[in-house]
Design a protein around this motif. Structure first.
Motif, PDB file in Angstrom:
ATOM      1  N   TRP A   1     -19.257  49.067  52.724  1.00 36.77           N
ATOM      2  CA  TRP A   1     -19.556  50.473  53.015  1.00 36.77           C
ATOM      3  C   TRP A   1     -20.834  50.585  53.850  1.00 36.77           C
ATOM      4  CZ3 TRP A   1     -17.159  55.142  52.127  1.00 36.77           C
ATOM      5  CH2 TRP A   1     -17.939  56.281  52.296  1.00 36.77           C
ATOM      6  N   GLU A   2     -21.872  49.907  53.407  1.00 37.00           N
ATOM      7  CA  GLU A   2     -23.155  50.010  54.104  1.00 37.00           C
ATOM      8  C   GLU A   2     -23.085  49.408  55.509  1.00 37.00           C
ATOM      9  OE1 GLU A   2     -25.743  48.160  51.316  1.00 37.00           O
ATOM     10  OE2 GLU A   2     -25.600  49.827  49.882  1.00 37.00           O
ATOM     11  N   GLN A   3     -22.362  48.305  55.670  1.00 37.69           N
ATOM     12  CA  GLN A   3     -22.234  47.727  57.001  1.00 37.69           C
ATOM     13  C   GLN A   3     -21.449  48.646  57.929  1.00 37.69           C
ATOM     14  OE1 GLN A   3     -19.816  44.200  57.537  1.00 37.69           O
ATOM     15  NE2 GLN A   3     -21.087  43.481  59.231  1.00 37.69           N
ATOM     16  N   ALA A   4     -20.383  49.260  57.418  1.00 39.69           N
ATOM     17  CA  ALA A   4     -19.598  50.183  58.232  1.00 39.69           C
ATOM     18  C   ALA A   4     -20.447  51.347  58.707  1.00 39.69           C
ATOM     19  CB  ALA A   4     -18.385  50.683  57.445  1.00 39.69           C
ATOM     20  N   MET A   5     -21.241  51.905  57.813  1.00 42.26           N
ATOM     21  CA  MET A   5     -22.071  53.048  58.204  1.00 42.26           C
ATOM     22  C   MET A   5     -23.199  52.628  59.156  1.00 42.26           C
ATOM     23  SD  MET A   5     -20.426  55.352  56.805  1.00 42.26           S
ATOM     24  CE  MET A   5     -19.027  55.140  55.714  1.00 42.26           C
ATOM     25  N   ARG A   6     -23.755  51.459  58.928  1.00 40.06           N
ATOM     26  CA  ARG A   6     -24.852  50.992  59.774  1.00 40.06           C
ATOM     27  C   ARG A   6     -24.365  50.652  61.177  1.00 40.06           C
ATOM     28  NH1 ARG A   6     -26.151  47.228  56.814  1.00 40.06           N
ATOM     29  NH2 ARG A   6     -25.316  45.426  57.911  1.00 40.06           N
ATOM     30  N   LEU A   7     -23.252  49.936  61.266  1.00 35.53           N
ATOM     31  CA  LEU A   7     -22.796  49.457  62.568  1.00 35.53           C
ATOM     32  C   LEU A   7     -21.936  50.483  63.306  1.00 35.53           C
ATOM     33  CD1 LEU A   7     -22.847  47.140  64.541  1.00 35.53           C
ATOM     34  CD2 LEU A   7     -20.965  46.072  63.295  1.00 35.53           C
ATOM     35  N   ASN A   8     -21.113  51.221  62.580  1.00 34.80           N
ATOM     36  CA  ASN A   8     -20.190  52.153  63.240  1.00 34.80           C
ATOM     37  C   ASN A   8     -20.803  53.523  63.507  1.00 34.80           C
ATOM     38  OD1 ASN A   8     -18.413  50.065  62.896  1.00 34.80           O
ATOM     39  ND2 ASN A   8     -17.052  51.132  61.495  1.00 34.80           N
ATOM     40  N   VAL A   9     -21.803  53.911  62.706  1.00 33.62           N
ATOM     41  CA  VAL A   9     -22.354  55.268  62.834  1.00 33.62           C
ATOM     42  C   VAL A   9     -23.827  55.251  63.233  1.00 33.62           C
ATOM     43  CG1 VAL A   9     -22.658  57.506  61.735  1.00 33.62           C
ATOM     44  CG2 VAL A   9     -20.770  56.036  61.025  1.00 33.62           C
ATOM     45  N   ARG A  10     -24.660  54.598  62.426  1.00 31.56           N
ATOM     46  CA  ARG A  10     -26.093  54.656  62.688  1.00 31.56           C
ATOM     47  C   ARG A  10     -26.442  54.062  64.048  1.00 31.56           C
ATOM     48  NH1 ARG A  10     -30.941  52.100  62.515  1.00 31.56           N
ATOM     49  NH2 ARG A  10     -32.697  53.321  61.688  1.00 31.56           N
ATOM     50  N   SER A  11     -25.772  52.987  64.418  1.00 29.85           N
ATOM     51  CA  SER A  11     -26.094  52.371  65.709  1.00 29.85           C
ATOM     52  C   SER A  11     -25.807  53.327  66.858  1.00 29.85           C
ATOM     53  CB  SER A  11     -25.306  51.070  65.895  1.00 29.85           C
ATOM     54  OG  SER A  11     -23.918  51.317  66.073  1.00 29.85           O
ATOM     55  N   ALA A  12     -24.696  54.056  66.794  1.00 26.78           N
ATOM     56  CA  ALA A  12     -24.389  55.028  67.840  1.00 26.78           C
ATOM     57  C   ALA A  12     -25.411  56.160  67.845  1.00 26.78           C
ATOM     58  CB  ALA A  12     -22.982  55.586  67.628  1.00 26.78           C
TER      59      ALA A  12
END
Length: 254
Positions: A100-111
């Motif tokens: 969950w945390e990796q998905a949010m960090r890489l897919n959302v926060r990075s953008a």
């Protein structure tokens, strides 16, 4: 010579070493843009001598805020394409905190951080285009066993609309492309993983993916790239705050 729809433009494309990101970077360069193709996997960068004019690769970990700021400042993009992401398998009860945390960090926060870095100059110039690569597996379509991925891609649609609404008066546009199943190295690995998990052949696993596409095939990275070129070009200048599905009819034809 191909039509130079993006002549005089500068772009940053993340997740650009393969798949959809590489196809977009190549297409932008072919359309006349100067492209910084950014990816964390420097070992996979092709030799500079093999790259078309206008395309260069830069190493970037999109989860590292300092690197994001440095790459965006150096490139000064008119066009930002956020492609970098990760796909996790599993329903809500199978989703670990780490996934969950990796998905949010890489897919959302990075953008989000890429947008924060690129927007000030775009606003100052009163000219900019943001394209986020989301997915039909988001708020657009419920897809089994894609919990963390779908939530993160839905959040990316929210980011897209927010940027579009907040900066429309500065002539900065933001749109999302929502692919369905596309033939990329990441997807090919998911086919192999499905075959192994279900004890079936890779051909049968492939057939399962194809079966959900009304057009009877999966998409190609170049087809997504062509849509990105349109949205970044003058031809797409009246589009902002929109989600463009390109999914072989998966979400729209029943």
């Amino acid at each position: 010579m191909a039509q130079q729809e993006l002549a005089g433009r500068t772009a940053v494309v993340t997740g650009a070493v393969q798949g959809i990101g590489r196809a977009i970077a190549d297409a932008f360069a072919a359309a006349g843009a100067q492209v910084a193709a950014a990816d964390v996997n420097a070992a996979a960068f092709p030799p500079a001598s093999e790259l078309p004019e206008g395309l260069r690769f830069v190493q970037l970990d999109v989860t590292d805020d300092a690197q994001v700021a440095e790459v965006v400042k150096a490139a000064a993009p008119d066009i930002l394409v956020n492609v970098a992401g990760v796909v996790h398998h599993g329903a809500a009860l199978e989703c670990s905190d780490a996934d969950w945390e990796q998905a949010m960090r890489l897919n959302v926060r990075s953008a989000f951080k890429m947008c924060q870095a690129a927007l000030p100059a775009m606003v100052e110039r009163r000219d900019g285009c943001v394209i986020n690569i989301s997915s039909v597996a988001s708020s657009l379509l419920g897809v089994p066993a894609r919990c963390a991925y779908s939530v993160s891609k839905a959040a990316l649609l929210g980011l897209t609309r927010s940027v579009a609404a907040d900066y429309i008066k500065a002539n900065v546009r933001a749109n999302a492309i929502c692919p369905g199943t596309v033939r990329t190295p990441s997807w090919e690995q998911r086919v192999r993983d499905l075959a192994a998990a279900e004890g079936i052949s890779e051909e049968e696993a492939l057939a399962r993916f194809v079966a959900r596409q009304p057009l009877g095939r999966v998409g190609l990275p170049g087809e997504v790239a062509a849509l990105a070129v349109y949205l970044a070009s003058p031809a797409g200048s009246f589009a902002t705050g929109q989600e463009f599905s390109i999914d072989g009819g998966w979400s729209g034809v029943k």
